[in-house]
Enzyme design. Structure first.
Site, PDB file in Angstrom:
ATOM      1  N   ARG A 122      -7.955 -50.945 -43.101  1.00 45.47           N
ATOM      2  CA  ARG A 122      -9.011 -51.447 -42.436  1.00 45.47           C
ATOM      3  C   ARG A 122      -9.593 -50.384 -41.625  1.00 45.47           C
ATOM      4  O   ARG A 122      -9.089 -49.895 -40.680  1.00 45.47           O
ATOM      5  CB  ARG A 122      -8.168 -52.259 -41.364  1.00 45.47           C
ATOM      6  CG  ARG A 122      -7.614 -53.473 -41.831  1.00 45.47           C
ATOM      7  CD  ARG A 122      -7.113 -54.379 -40.828  1.00 45.47           C
ATOM      8  NE  ARG A 122      -6.378 -55.797 -41.262  1.00 45.47           N
ATOM      9  CZ  ARG A 122      -6.354 -56.878 -40.702  1.00 45.47           C
ATOM     10  NH1 ARG A 122      -6.158 -56.758 -39.248  1.00 45.47           N
ATOM     11  NH2 ARG A 122      -5.691 -57.806 -41.256  1.00 45.47           N
TER      12      ARG A 122
ATOM     13  N   ASP B 265     -12.359 -48.431 -39.203  1.00 46.77           N
ATOM     14  CA  ASP B 265     -13.021 -48.720 -37.809  1.00 46.77           C
ATOM     15  C   ASP B 265     -14.322 -48.966 -38.027  1.00 46.77           C
ATOM     16  O   ASP B 265     -15.053 -48.627 -38.884  1.00 46.77           O
ATOM     17  CB  ASP B 265     -12.465 -47.823 -36.805  1.00 46.77           C
ATOM     18  CG  ASP B 265     -11.125 -47.509 -36.583  1.00 46.77           C
ATOM     19  OD1 ASP B 265     -10.252 -48.466 -36.736  1.00 46.77           O
ATOM     20  OD2 ASP B 265     -10.676 -46.518 -36.197  1.00 46.77           O
TER      21      ASP B 265
ATOM     22  N   ARG C 203      -9.823 -39.347 -36.848  1.00 46.33           N
ATOM     23  CA  ARG C 203     -10.723 -38.791 -36.208  1.00 46.33           C
ATOM     24  C   ARG C 203     -10.306 -38.008 -34.835  1.00 46.33           C
ATOM     25  O   ARG C 203     -10.959 -37.203 -34.392  1.00 46.33           O
ATOM     26  CB  ARG C 203     -11.551 -40.015 -35.639  1.00 46.33           C
ATOM     27  CG  ARG C 203     -12.413 -40.700 -36.636  1.00 46.33           C
ATOM     28  CD  ARG C 203     -13.587 -41.605 -36.230  1.00 46.33           C
ATOM     29  NE  ARG C 203     -12.928 -42.835 -35.844  1.00 46.33           N
ATOM     30  CZ  ARG C 203     -13.267 -43.287 -34.375  1.00 46.33           C
ATOM     31  NH1 ARG C 203     -14.169 -42.723 -33.759  1.00 46.33           N
ATOM     32  NH2 ARG C 203     -12.581 -44.414 -34.100  1.00 46.33           N
TER      33      ARG C 203
END
Length: 267
Positions: free
Chosen positions: A51, A53, A202
């Site tokens: 999934r 972001d 990230r």
């Protein structure tokens, strides 16, 4: 009939993959297109490998659906073309492949691979790549970036780099993490692991960039692996530089065993 769908999308205008009320998501537009072909309310069991972001892109996303046999008999050979006509231009189903019902896009996966693009030129990213490339104002040293990356490879508790979820482990196994500079001058980080926590990639990139531009020593990102809570010192890199480029799977005869092992591990 279980079908594997290979999907790519520009995440700029999506609120991530997962369907959300009143928000535009990749799963939402894909489900809408499928329902126009098979009818609303048909349980398709849409399951995705990862999934992503809001703002994150994909060139190698994988999901699966369970299409009723009568619909597959009607759509076999034309489903890909029909989806191309119904999907928006920033999301594409690239291939449709029948797979055994033991295939699970999420739990059968052996790895996910991401790339993060950074332009450290004084003028920033090229305009045509502004949606998938981060502009970094400080010059980056490739050797320092790779030195920082080397300390993060392996199986560790990445709690310092993760948004923790209740009853979920933050232990992950990174099998590849390195940087290259492409001929156009863009610095590209490649990271591969069995799975990732939310915002983990990230956060890792954000920490490595501070080492690559000299503000932190290259061993600093690895020192955070001793923490058991998210570190406030780590800045999460913006979403738009990140792209899911590949998801790996074992041979068809190993789908079920891999899915069972992954479920045990995640529990």
């Amino acid at each position: 009939m279980r079908l594997r769908l290979d999907v790519s999308y520009d995440g700029a205008e999506f609120s991530g993959w997962a369907a959300q009320p009143a928000r535009r998501t990749v799963a939402g537009v894909l489900t809408e297109a499928l329902e126009r072909l098979v009818g609303a309310g048909v349980p398709l069991g849409l399951t995705v490998a990862g999934r992503t972001d809001a703002g994150v892109h994909a060139t190698g996303q994988v999901c699966h659906i369970d299409l009723p046999d009568e619909d597959w008999a009607r759509l076999d050979g034309t489903l890909l073309r029909r989806l191309a006509a119904l999907m928006p231009p920033d999301a594409r189903v690239r291939t449709v492949t029948p797979v055994p019902d033991t295939f699970d896009a999420r739990f059968s996966a052996t790895f996910r691979r991401y790339e993060y693009r950074v332009a450290d030129t004084p003028w920033g990213p090229e305009p045509l790549r502004r949606h998938d490339t981060l502009g970094w104002l400080r010059p980056l040293d490739l050797a320092l970036l790779n030195e920082a990356a080397a300390g993060l490879v392996g199986e560790h508790d990445y709690a310092a780099y993760c948004k923790r979820k209740e009853h979920a482990t933050t232990v992950r196994a990174i099998t590849r993490l390195d940087w290259r500079r492409d001929p156009d001058g863009i610095c590209v980080a490649t990271v591969q692991a069995d799975a990732f926590c939310q915002s983990m990639v990230r956060s890792l990139v954000g920490a490595m960039l501070t080492a690559g531009d000299g503000r932190r020593p290259p061993h600093w990102p690895a020192t955070l692996l001793t923490l058991r809570e998210r570190s406030s010192e780590v800045t999460v890199a913006p979403a738009h530089g990140l792209t899911l480029v590949a998801v790996g799977y074992p041979g068809a005869d190993e789908y079920a065993a891999r899915a069972e092992a992954t479920r045990r591990l995640r529990a």
